[in-house]
Design an enzyme around this catalytic site. Structure first.
Site, mmCIF file in Angstrom:
data_model
loop_
_atom_site.group_PDB
_atom_site.id
_atom_site.type_symbol
_atom_site.label_atom_id
_atom_site.label_comp_id
_atom_site.label_asym_id
_atom_site.label_seq_id
_atom_site.Cartn_x
_atom_site.Cartn_y
_atom_site.Cartn_z
ATOM 1 N N ASP A 145 0.865 -1.170 0.000
ATOM 2 C CA ASP A 145 0.000 0.000 0.000
ATOM 3 C C ASP A 145 0.907 1.226 0.000
ATOM 4 O O ASP A 145 2.027 1.187 0.515
ATOM 5 C CB ASP A 145 -0.915 -0.031 1.226
ATOM 6 C CG ASP A 145 -2.070 0.944 1.058
ATOM 7 O OD1 ASP A 145 -2.149 1.601 -0.001
ATOM 8 O OD2 ASP A 145 -2.880 1.069 1.982
ATOM 9 N N SER A 146 0.413 2.306 -0.584
ATOM 10 C CA SER A 146 1.265 3.468 -0.847
ATOM 11 C C SER A 146 1.572 4.303 0.389
ATOM 12 O O SER A 146 2.472 5.123 0.368
ATOM 13 C CB SER A 146 0.573 4.362 -1.862
ATOM 14 O OG SER A 146 -0.672 4.804 -1.343
ATOM 15 N N ASP A 173 -2.535 8.322 -2.635
ATOM 16 C CA ASP A 173 -3.790 9.081 -2.707
ATOM 17 C C ASP A 173 -4.148 9.669 -1.350
ATOM 18 O O ASP A 173 -3.540 9.333 -0.336
ATOM 19 C CB ASP A 173 -4.930 8.174 -3.208
ATOM 20 C CG ASP A 173 -5.194 7.016 -2.250
ATOM 21 O OD1 ASP A 173 -4.324 6.730 -1.392
ATOM 22 O OD2 ASP A 173 -6.241 6.382 -2.362
ATOM 23 N N HIS A 225 -5.217 -20.266 12.788
ATOM 24 C CA HIS A 225 -6.579 -20.701 12.464
ATOM 25 C C HIS A 225 -7.321 -19.656 11.633
ATOM 26 O O HIS A 225 -7.913 -19.989 10.599
ATOM 27 C CB HIS A 225 -7.386 -21.031 13.726
ATOM 28 C CG HIS A 225 -8.824 -21.254 13.414
ATOM 29 N ND1 HIS A 225 -9.282 -22.432 12.853
ATOM 30 C CD2 HIS A 225 -9.908 -20.421 13.474
ATOM 31 C CE1 HIS A 225 -10.579 -22.319 12.610
ATOM 32 N NE2 HIS A 225 -10.980 -21.115 12.985
ATOM 33 N N CYS A 284 -12.142 -27.873 10.312
ATOM 34 C CA CYS A 284 -10.977 -27.113 9.825
ATOM 35 C C CYS A 284 -9.726 -27.998 9.791
ATOM 36 O O CYS A 284 -9.485 -28.774 10.717
ATOM 37 C CB CYS A 284 -10.734 -25.909 10.734
ATOM 38 S SG CYS A 284 -9.300 -24.925 10.267
ATOM 39 N N GLN A 341 -11.433 7.042 -5.690
ATOM 40 C CA GLN A 341 -11.923 7.678 -4.469
ATOM 41 C C GLN A 341 -13.273 8.334 -4.740
ATOM 42 O O GLN A 341 -13.859 8.124 -5.799
ATOM 43 C CB GLN A 341 -10.894 8.703 -3.962
ATOM 44 C CG GLN A 341 -9.611 8.075 -3.412
ATOM 45 C CD GLN A 341 -9.798 7.380 -2.058
ATOM 46 O OE1 GLN A 341 -10.850 7.444 -1.443
ATOM 47 N NE2 GLN A 341 -8.761 6.676 -1.596
ATOM 48 N N ASP A 386 -8.186 -7.149 1.232
ATOM 49 C CA ASP A 386 -7.247 -7.225 2.348
ATOM 50 C C ASP A 386 -7.965 -6.702 3.566
ATOM 51 O O ASP A 386 -8.887 -5.886 3.439
ATOM 52 C CB ASP A 386 -6.010 -6.358 2.090
ATOM 53 C CG ASP A 386 -6.271 -4.911 2.429
ATOM 54 O OD1 ASP A 386 -5.951 -4.494 3.556
ATOM 55 O OD2 ASP A 386 -6.828 -4.176 1.591
ATOM 56 N N GLY A 443 -10.879 4.260 0.305
ATOM 57 C CA GLY A 443 -11.686 5.179 1.107
ATOM 58 C C GLY A 443 -12.975 4.582 1.627
ATOM 59 O O GLY A 443 -13.879 5.311 2.027
ATOM 60 N N CYS A 460 -6.160 -26.639 14.568
ATOM 61 C CA CYS A 460 -7.320 -27.518 14.777
ATOM 62 C C CYS A 460 -6.939 -28.997 14.711
ATOM 63 O O CYS A 460 -7.628 -29.834 15.288
ATOM 64 C CB CYS A 460 -8.414 -27.193 13.762
ATOM 65 S SG CYS A 460 -9.162 -25.580 14.073
ATOM 66 N N CYS A 503 -6.576 -26.774 9.634
ATOM 67 C CA CYS A 503 -5.363 -26.009 9.947
ATOM 68 C C CYS A 503 -4.542 -26.735 11.028
ATOM 69 O O CYS A 503 -5.049 -27.621 11.725
ATOM 70 C CB CYS A 503 -5.721 -24.590 10.395
ATOM 71 S SG CYS A 503 -6.161 -24.421 12.136
HETATM 72 ZN ZN ZN Z 1 -8.426 -24.272 12.303
#
Ligand code: ZN
Length: 365
Positions: free
Chosen positions: A89-90, A143, A330, A299, A184, A261, A211, A304, A301
Site C-alpha cells: 500500500d502506498s 492518494d 486458524h 478445519c 476515491q 485485504d 476510502g 485444529c 489447519c
Molecule cells: Zn483451524
C-alpha cells in the site's frame, strides 16, 4: 502482470493473477503483514495456511528499517525471506490515520514520524520510489483517503488532489512492477465515476476502490460497491481495500470484486475472536474452559489438527504468545479456505447459497 478470467457467474469472476514472484487465484484475500511480517506467524505458517500473497505497507517500511538494510538484503522479499507476491500500500491511508501534525500540500504531505517525531515529507513520487525499492509485485498509487463523514464538497476537493497525485504516481513509476489506481469519491457514486473515468486513461494494471471501511454505515458502503464493482475495467483485477468480514467479502465478489485485504482475521485472532463454520467464537468465554474439541472440527489447519479449545484458552489466559500464534494460524487459514469456497461456488454458479448461509449466520449473531 497477467490477469486471466477463467469463469464468470453473473457479476462474479474466478481467475488468476501471475506476477514475478508467483501466481494466485482470484477472488483472493491478501493477509496483512504491515511491517513485513504477519504478526506472530512465520513464513512456514503462512505457506501452511495457503497464503499466496501478503500486503505490506510503504508508510511503515519507510519509517524503518533504513534503506541500507533493505538494499543489503535485495529488497523486501529478501529481507523477510518471502518468495511469493507482495502488494504494498502506498502509505496514503496511514499518513492520514496515524500521523500527527499532517499538512497536506499539492505536492505531498508533511507530517511527524510517530516513532521519533522527525519531520517527514511523503509525496506520490517518494511513495512510488519506496515501493520500487521494496520490490513489491503490485504497487498502489499515492492518494488522499477521506474519513467518514465527509461532505460532498470536501470529497470532491480531495478527489481532485488524488487525481493529481495519480498522475504524479504514474509518471514516477519507472519499473515494470504492476501499479494499481485507486478510485476515491467517498460515498458519492457520481464522484466515484468521475474518479474512475479520469484514472482509466492511465491504463493501470488494476483498479481499487479506496476510502471505504472508514466508519461509514455498511448500507452506504454496499451501495458504492454495488454501483461501482462491475464498472471497474472488465479486463483488470478489481480490489476492494480494507474489507472485511466473510459476508462483506462474498457480497463484494457478487458485485465483481477480485481482491481483498483486511486486518480482521489476524487482529481478531489476537483478541480471541475465532471464525468457525457457523459464526464466531470468543475463546475467552468460560464455556470453552474444558472444551476438548478443536476450534472448528471441520478445519484442517495446524491448530485444529493438534489442539483443543480448552488448551488454547488456557494459553491465552496465561498470556503465552503461543496462543496468539495458534489463533492467528486458524483465522488466516479460515480466510484462505473461505476464498477457496467462494471460487468453487463461482465455478458451480451457486455463490448465492454461500451468501444466504452467511446472512443467516449473521442474523443468528
Ligand atoms: Zn483451524
Amino acid at each position: 502482470m497477467k490477469f486471466t478470467i477463467h469463469k464468470k457467474s453473473n457479476k462474479s469472476r474466478k481467475g488468476k493473477i501471475e506476477l514475478p514472484h508467483g501466481s494466485f487465484e482470484t477472488p483472493a484475500f491478501m493477509t496483512v503483514g504491515t511491517y513485513g511480517s504477519v504478526k506472530s506467524l512465520s513464513n512456514k505458517d503462512l505457506y501452511d495456511c495457503n497464503v499466496d500473497i501478503i500486503l505490506c505497507n510503504a508508510y511503515h517500511l519507510m519509517l524503518r528499517p533504513d534503506n541500507k538494510t533493505l538494499e543489503k538484503s535485495d529488497g523486501l522479499h529478501g529481507f523477510i525471506n518471502w518468495d511469493k507476491p507482495i502488494l504494498t500500500d502506498s502509505g496514503g491511508y496511514q499518513v492520514f490515520s496515524l500521523s500527527d501534525n499532517t499538512i497536506v500540500k499539492k505536492d505531498g504531505v508533511h507530517f511527524k514520524s510517530p516513532i521519533n517525531g522527525e519531520k517527514i515529507f511523503l509525496s506520490p513520487e517518494k511513495s512510488i520510489e519506496i515501493q520500487m525499492r521494496l520490490g513489491s509485485d503490485i504497487m498502489m498509487i499515492f492518494d488522499e483517503c477521506t474519513t467518514y463523514p465527509c461532505n460532498k464538497d470536501d470529497a470532491f476537493k480531495s478527489l481532485e488532489l488524488s487525481l493529481h497525485w495519480a498522475d504524479l504516481s504514474h509518471k514516477a513509476n519507472t519499473s515494470s512492477n504492476a501499479l494499481f489506481g485507486i478510485v476515491q469519491g467517498g460515498v458519492f457514486n457520481d464522484l466515484r465515476e468521475i474518479s474512475l473515468s479520469a484514472l482509466e486513461k492511465y491504463n493501470f494494471d488494476g483498479y481499487a476502490l479506496g476510502g471505504l471501511s472508514v466508519g461509514e454505515p455498511i448500507e452506504l458502503r454496499n451501495e458504492v460497491i454495488a454501483h461501482m464493482g462491475d464498472k471497474l475495467p472488465e479486463t483488470k483485477p478489481r480490489y476492494l481495500m480494507g474489507v472485511g468480514k466473510p459476508l462483506d467479502i462474498i457480497y463484494a465478489v457478487m458485485n465483481g470484486i477480485d481482491m481483498f485485504d483486511c486486518v480482521i482475521p489476524t487482529r481478531n485472532a489476537r483478541n480471541g475472536q475465532l471464525f468457525v463454520n457457523n459464526g464466531v467464537i470468543n475463546i475467552r468465554n468460560e464455556q470453552y474452559k474444558s472444551d476438548m474439541r478443536p476450534i472448528d472440527s471441520s478445519c484442517n489447519c495446524f491448530t485444529c489438527q493438534n489442539y483443543s479449545r480448552a488448551y488454547i484458552r488456557h494459553l491465552d489466559r496465561c498470556n503465552d504468545i503461543l496462543a496468539q500464534r495458534l489463533m492467528s494460524i486458524h483465522n488466516v487459514y479460515f480466510y484462505q479456505d473461505l476464498m477457496r469456497k467462494i471460487r468453487v461456488a463461482i465455478e458451480n454458479d451457486n455463490l448465492i447459497d454461500l451468501f444466504n448461509e452467511q446472512t443467516n449466520l449473521n442474523k443468528r449473531g
